[in-house]
Design a protein around this motif. Structure first.
Motif, PDB file in Angstrom:
ATOM      1  N   LEU A 265      -1.566  43.505 -33.909  1.00 42.51           N
ATOM      2  CA  LEU A 265      -0.261  43.294 -33.284  1.00 42.51           C
ATOM      3  C   LEU A 265      -0.160  44.146 -32.026  1.00 42.51           C
ATOM      4  CD1 LEU A 265       2.288  41.677 -34.092  1.00 42.51           C
ATOM      5  CD2 LEU A 265       3.229  43.832 -34.920  1.00 42.51           C
TER       6      LEU A 265
ATOM      7  N   ARG B 261       7.715  42.392 -26.273  1.00 37.34           N
ATOM      8  CA  ARG B 261       7.804  41.780 -27.603  1.00 37.34           C
ATOM      9  C   ARG B 261       6.450  41.813 -28.286  1.00 37.34           C
ATOM     10  NH1 ARG B 261       7.225  39.815 -22.944  1.00 37.34           N
ATOM     11  NH2 ARG B 261       8.985  38.397 -22.763  1.00 37.34           N
ATOM     12  N   ALA B 262       6.507  41.719 -29.640  1.00 36.93           N
ATOM     13  CA  ALA B 262       5.273  41.725 -30.435  1.00 36.93           C
ATOM     14  C   ALA B 262       4.567  40.384 -30.285  1.00 36.93           C
ATOM     15  CB  ALA B 262       5.625  41.969 -31.904  1.00 36.93           C
ATOM     16  N   VAL B 263       3.260  40.434 -30.139  1.00 33.86           N
ATOM     17  CA  VAL B 263       2.438  39.216 -30.212  1.00 33.86           C
ATOM     18  C   VAL B 263       1.175  39.536 -31.015  1.00 33.86           C
ATOM     19  CG1 VAL B 263       3.222  38.113 -28.064  1.00 33.86           C
ATOM     20  CG2 VAL B 263       1.246  39.633 -27.996  1.00 33.86           C
ATOM     21  N   ILE B 264       0.661  38.523 -31.684  1.00 34.27           N
ATOM     22  CA  ILE B 264      -0.583  38.676 -32.434  1.00 34.27           C
ATOM     23  C   ILE B 264      -1.745  38.344 -31.506  1.00 34.27           C
ATOM     24  CG2 ILE B 264      -1.969  37.710 -34.313  1.00 34.27           C
ATOM     25  CD1 ILE B 264       0.707  37.263 -35.798  1.00 34.27           C
TER      26      ILE B 264
ATOM     27  N   SER C  21      -1.177  33.236 -28.729  1.00 26.96           N
ATOM     28  CA  SER C  21      -0.524  31.927 -28.665  1.00 26.96           C
ATOM     29  C   SER C  21       0.982  32.138 -28.587  1.00 26.96           C
ATOM     30  CB  SER C  21      -0.864  31.088 -29.905  1.00 26.96           C
ATOM     31  OG  SER C  21      -0.288  31.664 -31.054  1.00 26.96           O
ATOM     32  N   THR C  22       1.626  31.201 -27.962  1.00 29.20           N
ATOM     33  CA  THR C  22       3.082  31.282 -27.902  1.00 29.20           C
ATOM     34  C   THR C  22       3.648  29.893 -27.639  1.00 29.20           C
ATOM     35  OG1 THR C  22       4.943  32.544 -26.994  1.00 29.20           O
ATOM     36  CG2 THR C  22       3.319  31.759 -25.413  1.00 29.20           C
ATOM     37  N   HIS C  23       4.975  29.801 -27.713  1.00 31.06           N
ATOM     38  CA  HIS C  23       5.666  28.540 -27.455  1.00 31.06           C
ATOM     39  C   HIS C  23       5.762  28.355 -25.941  1.00 31.06           C
ATOM     40  CE1 HIS C  23       8.632  25.379 -27.632  1.00 31.06           C
ATOM     41  NE2 HIS C  23       8.603  25.400 -28.959  1.00 31.06           N
TER      42      HIS C  23
ATOM     43  N   SER D 292       8.978  29.348 -24.320  1.00 32.61           N
ATOM     44  CA  SER D 292       9.532  30.689 -24.535  1.00 32.61           C
ATOM     45  C   SER D 292       9.725  31.399 -23.197  1.00 32.61           C
ATOM     46  CB  SER D 292       8.620  31.512 -25.460  1.00 32.61           C
ATOM     47  OG  SER D 292       7.379  31.767 -24.835  1.00 32.61           O
ATOM     48  N   ALA D 293      10.631  32.365 -23.200  1.00 33.83           N
ATOM     49  CA  ALA D 293      10.973  33.070 -21.952  1.00 33.83           C
ATOM     50  C   ALA D 293       9.755  33.735 -21.331  1.00 33.83           C
ATOM     51  CB  ALA D 293      12.064  34.101 -22.245  1.00 33.83           C
ATOM     52  N   LYS D 294       8.874  34.255 -22.178  1.00 33.23           N
ATOM     53  CA  LYS D 294       7.721  34.998 -21.641  1.00 33.23           C
ATOM     54  C   LYS D 294       6.838  34.123 -20.753  1.00 33.23           C
ATOM     55  CE  LYS D 294       6.230  35.665 -25.980  1.00 33.23           C
ATOM     56  NZ  LYS D 294       7.026  34.547 -26.568  1.00 33.23           N
TER      57      LYS D 294
HETATM   58  C1  LIG Z   1       5.001  40.630 -36.356  1.00 33.59           C
HETATM   59  C2  LIG Z   1       5.368  39.695 -35.242  1.00 33.59           C
HETATM   60  C3  LIG Z   1       4.395  38.896 -34.668  1.00 33.59           C
HETATM   61  C4  LIG Z   1       4.722  38.019 -33.631  1.00 33.59           C
HETATM   62  N1  LIG Z   1       3.736  37.266 -33.050  1.00 33.59           N
HETATM   63  C5  LIG Z   1       4.053  36.457 -32.011  1.00 33.59           C
HETATM   64  C6  LIG Z   1       3.026  35.741 -31.329  1.00 33.59           C
HETATM   65  O1  LIG Z   1       1.828  35.834 -31.629  1.00 33.59           O
HETATM   66  N2  LIG Z   1       3.400  34.921 -30.314  1.00 33.59           N
HETATM   67  C7  LIG Z   1       4.707  34.803 -29.927  1.00 33.59           C
HETATM   68  O2  LIG Z   1       4.982  34.061 -28.998  1.00 33.59           O
HETATM   69  N3  LIG Z   1       5.689  35.471 -30.546  1.00 33.59           N
HETATM   70  C8  LIG Z   1       5.385  36.307 -31.574  1.00 33.59           C
HETATM   71  N4  LIG Z   1       6.383  37.015 -32.197  1.00 33.59           N
HETATM   72  C9  LIG Z   1       7.768  36.827 -31.757  1.00 33.59           C
HETATM   73  C10 LIG Z   1       7.978  37.588 -30.439  1.00 33.59           C
HETATM   74  O3  LIG Z   1       7.968  38.978 -30.688  1.00 33.59           O
HETATM   75  C11 LIG Z   1       9.263  37.148 -29.708  1.00 33.59           C
HETATM   76  O4  LIG Z   1      10.379  37.370 -30.522  1.00 33.59           O
HETATM   77  C12 LIG Z   1       9.217  35.669 -29.319  1.00 33.59           C
HETATM   78  O5  LIG Z   1       7.917  35.284 -28.903  1.00 33.59           O
HETATM   79  C13 LIG Z   1      10.208  35.375 -28.188  1.00 33.59           C
HETATM   80  O6  LIG Z   1       9.858  36.156 -27.070  1.00 33.59           O
HETATM   81  P1  LIG Z   1      10.362  35.790 -25.580  1.00 33.59           P
HETATM   82  O7  LIG Z   1      11.734  35.212 -25.730  1.00 33.59           O
HETATM   83  O8  LIG Z   1      10.358  37.096 -24.870  1.00 33.59           O
HETATM   84  O9  LIG Z   1       9.400  34.809 -25.006  1.00 33.59           O
HETATM   85  C14 LIG Z   1       6.057  37.918 -33.194  1.00 33.59           C
HETATM   86  C15 LIG Z   1       7.028  38.739 -33.764  1.00 33.59           C
HETATM   87  C16 LIG Z   1       6.694  39.621 -34.751  1.00 33.59           C
HETATM   88  C17 LIG Z   1       7.772  40.499 -35.337  1.00 33.59           C
END
Ligand SMILES: Cc1cc2nc3c(=O)[nH]c(=O)nc-3n(C[C@H](O)[C@H](O)[C@H](O)COP(=O)(O)O)c2cc1C
Length: 199
Positions: free
Chosen positions: A29, A44-47, A61-63, A66-68
């Motif tokens: 993480l 924010r957290a990402v894997i 990976s992400t949506h 998403s804002a990022k």
């Molecule tokens: C443990 C954990 C793992 C997460 N892993 C991901 C991830 O791999 N990718 C992702 O887009 N968001 C992940 N999230 C959610 C993000 O932290 C974040 O809430 C979400 O991506 C929206 O972010 P944004 O609005 O800044 O784009 C994770 C959250 C947690 C708590």
């Protein structure tokens, strides 16, 4: 860290990041920092799901909505920070983010995801947008919910973004001993220049 080779050279750091994509470790993480159009930082957290140690790249990976994604498309300069509490080691990666568009890479990555990960892309709703109130919808809330329809694999695939972070600077600090160790690694000619710096 995942191994005992320390932070004095870049290679054990990349080994530890790579290991974190196969087994869950403290470095699985990371905390991704981006800046929005006003310069406001967002973290924010990402894997971290894949690592290419040769090119110095980490992937998550992400949506796509998403804002990022909007933030890093406008300003690709990002940071990813990790902390291993057991080893008392922090890694700060800085570099340039790129949304991967190569279809064969995207397909192969999507194919490697389990059902739980694909479910994250099932909803048509934009992450971070207000949830529609159930009583405000004509269908009483049976559709357009946050879970979405995971059976629509093509729609989920279209929403999935695969992001590469090309790292050009690593700041590593090890606080585990009385004498703290801090090193900077700078990407030069496909390798890493190492400098010990003041903790
Ligand atoms: C443990 C954990 C793992 C997460 N892993 C991901 C991830 O791999 N990718 C992702 O887009 N968001 C992940 N999230 C959610 C993000 O932290 C974040 O809430 C979400 O991506 C929206 O972010 P944004 O609005 O800044 O784009 C994770 C959250 C947690 C708590």
């Amino acid at each position: 860290m995942a191994n005992d080779d320390g932070i004095a050279s870049a290679s054990p750091i990349w080994d530890a990041l790579d290991a974190a994509t196969r087994t869950r470790t403290a470095f699985t993480l990371g905390y991704l920092g981006t800046a929005d159009v006003d310069g406001q930082p967002h973290v924010r957290a990402v894997i971290v799901r894949a690592v290419d140690a040769e090119t110095g790249t980490v992937f998550f990976s992400t949506h796509s909505l998403s804002a990022k994604i909007g933030q890093l498309e406008r300003n690709p300069l990002v940071a990813v920070t990790f902390y291993d509490a057991e080893a008392d080691v922090q890694l700060r990666l800085e570099g340039r983010a790129e949304v991967v568009t190569d279809e064969s890479t995207r397909r192969a990555t999507w194919a490697s995801f389990g059902a739980g990960t694909r479910q994250l892309f099932a909803s048509p709703l934009r992450p971070g947008s207000p949830l529609p109130r159930a009583d405000a919808r004509a269908d009483g809330g049976s559709s357009a919910n946050a879970s979405g329809d995971a059976r629509d694999d093509a729609a989920g695939y279209a929403r999935f973004a695969w992001v590469a972070v090309h790292v050009n600077d690593i700041d590593a600090i090890d606080l585990s001993a009385d004498e703290h160790l801090r090193c900077r690694f700078t990407r030069v000619d496909g390798g890493w220049d190492t400098t010990r710096i003041v903790p």
